[in-house]
Scaffold this motif. Structure first.
Motif, PDB file in Angstrom:
ATOM      1  N   GLY A   1       0.393  -1.082   0.104  1.00  0.00           N
ATOM      2  CA  GLY A   1      -0.018  -0.498  -0.427  1.00  0.00           C
ATOM      3  C   GLY A   1       1.037   1.570   0.650  1.00  0.00           C
ATOM      4  O   GLY A   1       2.116   1.406   0.276  1.00  0.00           O
ATOM      5  N   PHE A   2       0.370   2.679   0.117  1.00  0.00           N
ATOM      6  CA  PHE A   2       0.866   3.594  -0.913  1.00  0.00           C
ATOM      7  C   PHE A   2       1.421   3.998   0.605  1.00  0.00           C
ATOM      8  O   PHE A   2       2.510   4.559   1.136  1.00  0.00           O
ATOM      9  CB  PHE A   2      -0.103   4.757  -1.080  1.00  0.00           C
ATOM     10  CG  PHE A   2       1.063   5.718  -1.355  1.00  0.00           C
ATOM     11  CD1 PHE A   2       1.881   6.637  -2.356  1.00  0.00           C
ATOM     12  CD2 PHE A   2       0.254   6.748  -0.464  1.00  0.00           C
ATOM     13  CE1 PHE A   2       1.789   7.479  -2.557  1.00  0.00           C
ATOM     14  CE2 PHE A   2       1.049   8.789  -0.438  1.00  0.00           C
ATOM     15  CZ  PHE A   2       1.709   8.422  -1.177  1.00  0.00           C
ATOM     16  N   LEU A   3       0.685   4.014   1.580  1.00  0.00           N
ATOM     17  CA  LEU A   3       0.765   4.471   3.149  1.00  0.00           C
ATOM     18  C   LEU A   3       1.365   2.896   3.665  1.00  0.00           C
ATOM     19  O   LEU A   3       2.422   3.312   4.502  1.00  0.00           O
ATOM     20  CB  LEU A   3      -0.179   4.834   4.163  1.00  0.00           C
ATOM     21  CG  LEU A   3      -1.850   5.710   3.700  1.00  0.00           C
ATOM     22  CD1 LEU A   3      -2.632   5.576   4.872  1.00  0.00           C
ATOM     23  CD2 LEU A   3      -1.124   7.073   2.988  1.00  0.00           C
ATOM     24  N   GLN A   4       1.513   2.281   4.106  1.00  0.00           N
ATOM     25  CA  GLN A   4       2.637   1.672   3.853  1.00  0.00           C
ATOM     26  C   GLN A   4       3.663   1.499   3.360  1.00  0.00           C
ATOM     27  O   GLN A   4       4.997   1.497   4.611  1.00  0.00           O
ATOM     28  CB  GLN A   4       2.040  -0.415   3.611  1.00  0.00           C
ATOM     29  CG  GLN A   4       2.782  -1.417   4.146  1.00  0.00           C
ATOM     30  CD  GLN A   4       2.679  -2.874   3.420  1.00  0.00           C
ATOM     31  OE1 GLN A   4       1.130  -2.758   2.776  1.00  0.00           O
ATOM     32  NE2 GLN A   4       3.548  -3.453   3.390  1.00  0.00           N
TER      33      GLN A   4
END
Lengths: 210, 210
Positions: free
Chosen positions: A123-126
């Motif tokens: 994921g982007f936030l990950q």
């Protein structure tokens, strides 16, 4: 030829450096062509052949294909962010946001068919939290633009992580390429529709102007 | 054991069929566990071992891992659509939409960590136009729900392809998993935020109620 003479006068170290950068650029351009044509399934030898350089030269740049693809993706995000940041601030945060979105779509129409094959399953936030430098660079460019939209009252205040995640999700290359290829929309229309959608999603009233 | 006696009385063909379905279910569950644990990099032998069946049995179901992953994804979309369609119509298209979105998020929190590894590089609309049956099934379930929202005046009329593309993009498993794992949001909050975002993106005024 005349340029041969000029070249001979160049210091050897500078010539080597220039050749190194040229072969790197050729390899990254070749990676884009191969990705768009056949997805990620190719070897470093294939990449070297497509770039018109020797396999030994390719190995001097990249130990393997995934590293080459990382370098391609990094360079592309760097270029995207540079072009977004080059959009003049102007008097109006909303007009700048619209212009930045259009830059993004125009870029994505170009490299999207290659990039859809190198997207991460993470994921982007990950990746942001794992301090992925490429994702950090993109986040640091996008978050202030959303903050300025909110400061100027065009959208309500939105937490940066959620707002940026929503923006990159709606402007995903796969979405842009899909609208371009499946619906035949030109870049300008894709930009208008997606920008309208993301502004509304972020809380800007539908039909608002100015 | 007593059940052995009962089993012996079962017609042989039915028993074979039941064992076949049981081993298929075990293989698909094993595929989900392996995907979530290590991504798509495993062999059919690994899959058989994880499922507790012989490699020969695994080959009776699937000629290779990509086929097994297709079967896993197909079954999952079928289950998702079945659960969405099981949400009672009720008196209000908006409340049903909200409930369907919550079903989607709860499902995606469960299988998302596996599914992020089997996502196609092809666009949703591209697969719809290529008559991909799984994508067609999902589209045929989602498009009427958007039409009902528009008919009831909750959102302006939206072309089905653009509206559904936006919806599946915002509810992408990667987004759901990212909000769950990176921000620690529970499923209920993810559903509330994403549903608000997609409704606004589709043109529903921010802050509207009822």
């Amino acid at each position: 030829m005349a340029s041969g003479t000029v070249r001979d006068e160049e210091p050897r170290s500078r010539r080597i450096r220039r050749d190194f950068l040229a072969s790197r650029r050729d390899l990254l351009e070749a990676a884009e062509r191969l990705l768009a044509k056949q997805g990620g399934r190719f070897s470093l030898t294939d990449l070297a052949a497509e770039a018109g350089v020797s396999t030994a030269t390719a190995y001097r740049h990249f130990p393997d294909v995934p590293t080459a693809l990382d370098a391609y993706y990094t360079q592309l995000v760097e270029l995207l962010v540079t072009r977004m940041e080059a959009v003049p601030p102007g008097p109006d945060a909303l007009r700048r946001f619209v212009a930045v979105c259009e830059v993004w779509v125009r870029e994505a129409v170009g490299w999207g068919p290659a990039v859809v094959h190198v997207r991460s399953s993470r994921g982007f936030l990950q990746r942001l939290r794992a301090e992925d430098p490429v994702i950090g660079r993109l986040f640091d460019a996008l978050a202030p633009m959303l903050a300025k939209l909110a400061d100027a009252g065009f959208i309500p205040p939105t937490p940066a992580d959620y707002g940026v995640l929503l923006w990159v999700t709606v402007f995903d290359e796969r979405v842009v390429v899909d609208l371009h290829d499946s619906l035949g929309w030109p870049a300008a229309r894709i930009a208008t529709e997606l920008t309208g959608s993301i502004l509304r999603a972020l809380g800007r009233p539908a039909g608002a102007t100015g």
